[in-house]
Design a protein around this motif. Structure first.
Motif, PDB file in Angstrom:
ATOM      1  N   PHE A   7       0.868  -1.177   0.000  1.00 43.34           N
ATOM      2  CA  PHE A   7       0.000   0.000   0.000  1.00 43.34           C
ATOM      3  C   PHE A   7       0.900   1.221   0.000  1.00 43.34           C
ATOM      4  CE2 PHE A   7      -1.844   3.491   2.474  1.00 43.34           C
ATOM      5  CZ  PHE A   7      -3.012   3.728   1.748  1.00 43.34           C
ATOM      6  N   PHE A   8       0.597   2.185  -0.876  1.00 44.83           N
ATOM      7  CA  PHE A   8       1.450   3.366  -0.999  1.00 44.83           C
ATOM      8  C   PHE A   8       0.716   4.625  -0.561  1.00 44.83           C
ATOM      9  CE2 PHE A   8       3.044   0.466  -4.381  1.00 44.83           C
ATOM     10  CZ  PHE A   8       4.280   0.206  -3.814  1.00 44.83           C
ATOM     11  N   SER A   9       1.483   5.554   0.000  1.00 43.67           N
ATOM     12  CA  SER A   9       0.944   6.844   0.418  1.00 43.67           C
ATOM     13  C   SER A   9       2.044   7.886   0.259  1.00 43.67           C
ATOM     14  CB  SER A   9       0.423   6.767   1.857  1.00 43.67           C
ATOM     15  OG  SER A   9       1.393   6.178   2.714  1.00 43.67           O
ATOM     16  N   ASN A  10       1.888   9.026   0.936  1.00 39.95           N
ATOM     17  CA  ASN A  10       2.803  10.142   0.695  1.00 39.95           C
ATOM     18  C   ASN A  10       3.875  10.347   1.749  1.00 39.95           C
ATOM     19  OD1 ASN A  10       1.437  11.261  -1.724  1.00 39.95           O
ATOM     20  ND2 ASN A  10      -0.240  11.551  -0.296  1.00 39.95           N
ATOM     21  N   SER A  11       3.617   9.919   2.982  1.00 40.17           N
ATOM     22  CA  SER A  11       4.530  10.252   4.072  1.00 40.17           C
ATOM     23  C   SER A  11       4.561   9.123   5.088  1.00 40.17           C
ATOM     24  CB  SER A  11       4.080  11.545   4.759  1.00 40.17           C
ATOM     25  OG  SER A  11       2.816  11.349   5.387  1.00 40.17           O
ATOM     26  N   GLY A  12       5.540   9.200   5.990  1.00 44.12           N
ATOM     27  CA  GLY A  12       5.635   8.195   7.034  1.00 44.12           C
ATOM     28  C   GLY A  12       4.403   8.164   7.915  1.00 44.12           C
ATOM     29  N   ALA A  13       3.852   9.350   8.236  1.00 35.50           N
ATOM     30  CA  ALA A  13       2.655   9.405   9.071  1.00 35.50           C
ATOM     31  C   ALA A  13       1.488   8.689   8.401  1.00 35.50           C
ATOM     32  CB  ALA A  13       2.291  10.862   9.373  1.00 35.50           C
ATOM     33  N   GLU A  14       1.344   8.855   7.093  1.00 35.65           N
ATOM     34  CA  GLU A  14       0.262   8.182   6.371  1.00 35.65           C
ATOM     35  C   GLU A  14       0.506   6.674   6.298  1.00 35.65           C
ATOM     36  OE1 GLU A  14      -1.360  10.868   2.891  1.00 35.65           O
ATOM     37  OE2 GLU A  14       0.784  11.178   3.168  1.00 35.65           O
ATOM     38  N   ALA A  15       1.753   6.275   6.206  1.00 30.54           N
ATOM     39  CA  ALA A  15       2.055   4.848   6.207  1.00 30.54           C
ATOM     40  C   ALA A  15       1.670   4.220   7.537  1.00 30.54           C
ATOM     41  CB  ALA A  15       3.537   4.616   5.913  1.00 30.54           C
ATOM     42  N   VAL A  16       1.892   4.953   8.631  1.00 30.93           N
ATOM     43  CA  VAL A  16       1.480   4.456   9.947  1.00 30.93           C
ATOM     44  C   VAL A  16      -0.037   4.347  10.012  1.00 30.93           C
ATOM     45  CG1 VAL A  16       1.436   4.993  12.419  1.00 30.93           C
ATOM     46  CG2 VAL A  16       3.543   5.286  11.121  1.00 30.93           C
ATOM     47  N   GLU A  17      -0.722   5.317   9.436  1.00 26.72           N
ATOM     48  CA  GLU A  17      -2.189   5.230   9.371  1.00 26.72           C
ATOM     49  C   GLU A  17      -2.609   4.002   8.564  1.00 26.72           C
ATOM     50  OE1 GLU A  17      -5.956   7.607   7.366  1.00 26.72           O
ATOM     51  OE2 GLU A  17      -4.126   8.708   7.857  1.00 26.72           O
ATOM     52  N   GLY A  18      -1.862   3.711   7.502  1.00 29.19           N
ATOM     53  CA  GLY A  18      -2.177   2.534   6.702  1.00 29.19           C
ATOM     54  C   GLY A  18      -2.041   1.257   7.496  1.00 29.19           C
ATOM     55  N   PHE A  19      -0.994   1.162   8.335  1.00 39.25           N
ATOM     56  CA  PHE A  19      -0.849  -0.041   9.160  1.00 39.25           C
ATOM     57  C   PHE A  19      -1.983  -0.134  10.166  1.00 39.25           C
ATOM     58  CE2 PHE A  19       0.988   1.396  13.316  1.00 39.25           C
ATOM     59  CZ  PHE A  19       0.517   0.361  14.120  1.00 39.25           C
ATOM     60  N   HIS A  20      -2.452   1.002  10.689  1.00 36.96           N
ATOM     61  CA  HIS A  20      -3.567   0.987  11.633  1.00 36.96           C
ATOM     62  C   HIS A  20      -4.814   0.404  10.980  1.00 36.96           C
ATOM     63  CE1 HIS A  20      -7.167   2.846  13.478  1.00 36.96           C
ATOM     64  NE2 HIS A  20      -6.535   2.555  14.590  1.00 36.96           N
ATOM     65  N   GLN A  21      -5.075   0.825   9.739  1.00 41.76           N
ATOM     66  CA  GLN A  21      -6.250   0.319   9.037  1.00 41.76           C
ATOM     67  C   GLN A  21      -6.092  -1.156   8.697  1.00 41.76           C
ATOM     68  OE1 GLN A  21      -8.266   2.848   6.177  1.00 41.76           O
ATOM     69  NE2 GLN A  21      -6.770   4.464   6.563  1.00 41.76           N
ATOM     70  N   ALA A  22      -4.859  -1.582   8.472  1.00 37.41           N
ATOM     71  CA  ALA A  22      -4.635  -2.997   8.192  1.00 37.41           C
ATOM     72  C   ALA A  22      -4.874  -3.849   9.432  1.00 37.41           C
ATOM     73  CB  ALA A  22      -3.213  -3.208   7.682  1.00 37.41           C
ATOM     74  N   CYS A  23      -4.536  -3.304  10.600  1.00 36.65           N
ATOM     75  CA  CYS A  23      -4.700  -4.057  11.843  1.00 36.65           C
ATOM     76  C   CYS A  23      -6.145  -4.118  12.311  1.00 36.65           C
ATOM     77  CB  CYS A  23      -3.861  -3.422  12.956  1.00 36.65           C
ATOM     78  SG  CYS A  23      -2.089  -3.589  12.752  1.00 36.65           S
TER      79      CYS A  23
END
Length: 284
Positions: free
Chosen positions: A97-113
């Motif tokens: 999953f791709f996004s723009n910043s480290g903060a958004e990547a952390v949000e992506g992991f939250h949604q995955a969990c």
């Protein structure tokens, strides 16, 4: 410059240098001076500023398409990136999953969990084992960015100290991890958050701005075993340590540990500093 006074003071600045250009490890100011860039864009420009191959690739792509919204169309650079990442991340991680910043990547992991931890009509929310004294707490930022379907008041986290053998209360002469941080984590499970209410543990394989601390190899392996014991996802934050900064593509490789999710940013944009981040995860 008068324009500098009009910039928001939200970002602090370490200097008042106005950069005109950059090459390799050097920044060239408008004042005619050159500066050795020890910051490397805070862990971004791993191959230096304006590497010729990187510049050529950016120019070539800019002449084809600059913005191709990923949830509307596919484009070859994104598909090619998936193929190349598949060759360097642990083979168990096969979804991106791709996004723009480290903060958004952390949000992506939250949604995955979140979908994996729903019981009793409520999400078991992620908690983290973060870096102490780090300049930011990703979950503090996350509270303002979580999907609207999850109340921001429900985004909770717990902190545990990073294993720092030099400051450890035990410091065994063997140099192996004394398991003190893991014992503290077990105590936290009993006193603050039950394991069955913990979705994930987030950890930097090597501590970043908390002091560049390398943990004992046994710590991360034991942490992996602890996550397996309780069914908790282990998240490796490789935002600063990824893409060759430790001698391997990812720092987690030094410890022979496979995370459930690997977070990447900064150096992953072909080491250019362009806004791109992402997560690699097992198929959920």
């Amino acid at each position: 410059m008068a324009s500098l006074k009009k910039l928001s003071p939200v970002w602090t600045h370490m200097s008042d240098i106005v950069v005109d250009s950059a090459k390799g490890s050097w920044l060239f100011g408008q004042n005619g001076k050159k500066y050795l860039d020890f910051t490397c864009g805070i862990g971004v420009t791993n191959t230096g500023h304006c590497h010729p191959k990187v510049v050529e690739a950016i120019r070539d792509q800019a002449g084809k398409v600059i913005h191709a919204q990923a949830n509307i169309v596919y484009h070859q650079p994104m598909l090619g990136l998936v193929d190349r990442l598949s060759k360097i991340v642990p083979k168990e991680l096969d979804t991106f999953f791709f996004s723009n910043s480290g903060a958004e990547a952390v949000e992506g992991f939250h949604q995955a969990c979140s979908p994996l931890h729903r019981t009793h009509e409520r999400d078991h929310l992620p908690r983290q084992l973060p870096r102490p004294h780090h300049w930011h707490n990703v979950f503090d930022k996350l509270k303002d960015r979580v999907p609207r379907r999850i109340p921001t008041s429900d985004v909770r986290s717990s902190r545990e100290p990073f294993p720092y053998c030099h400051r450890c209360r035990c410091r065994p002469p063997s140099g192996d991890c004394c398991e003190g941080p893991l014992e503290d984590l077990e105590i936290m499970f009993k006193q603050q958050c039950a394991p069955q209410e913990t979705a994930a543990i987030l950890v930097e394989p090597i501590l970043g701005e908390g002091g560049y601390v390398v943990p004992p190899t046994s710590f991360l392996r034991s942490l992996r075993a602890l996550c397996d014991k309780y069914g908790i996802m282990l998240i490796a934050d490789e935002v600063q340590t990824g893409f060759g900064r430790t001698g391997k593509f990812f720092a987690i490789e030094h410890f022979d540990v496979v995370p459930d999710i690997l977070i990447m940013a900064k150096g992953n944009t072909n080491l250019t500093g362009l806004p791109l981040s992402g997560i690699a995860t097992r198929e959920l």
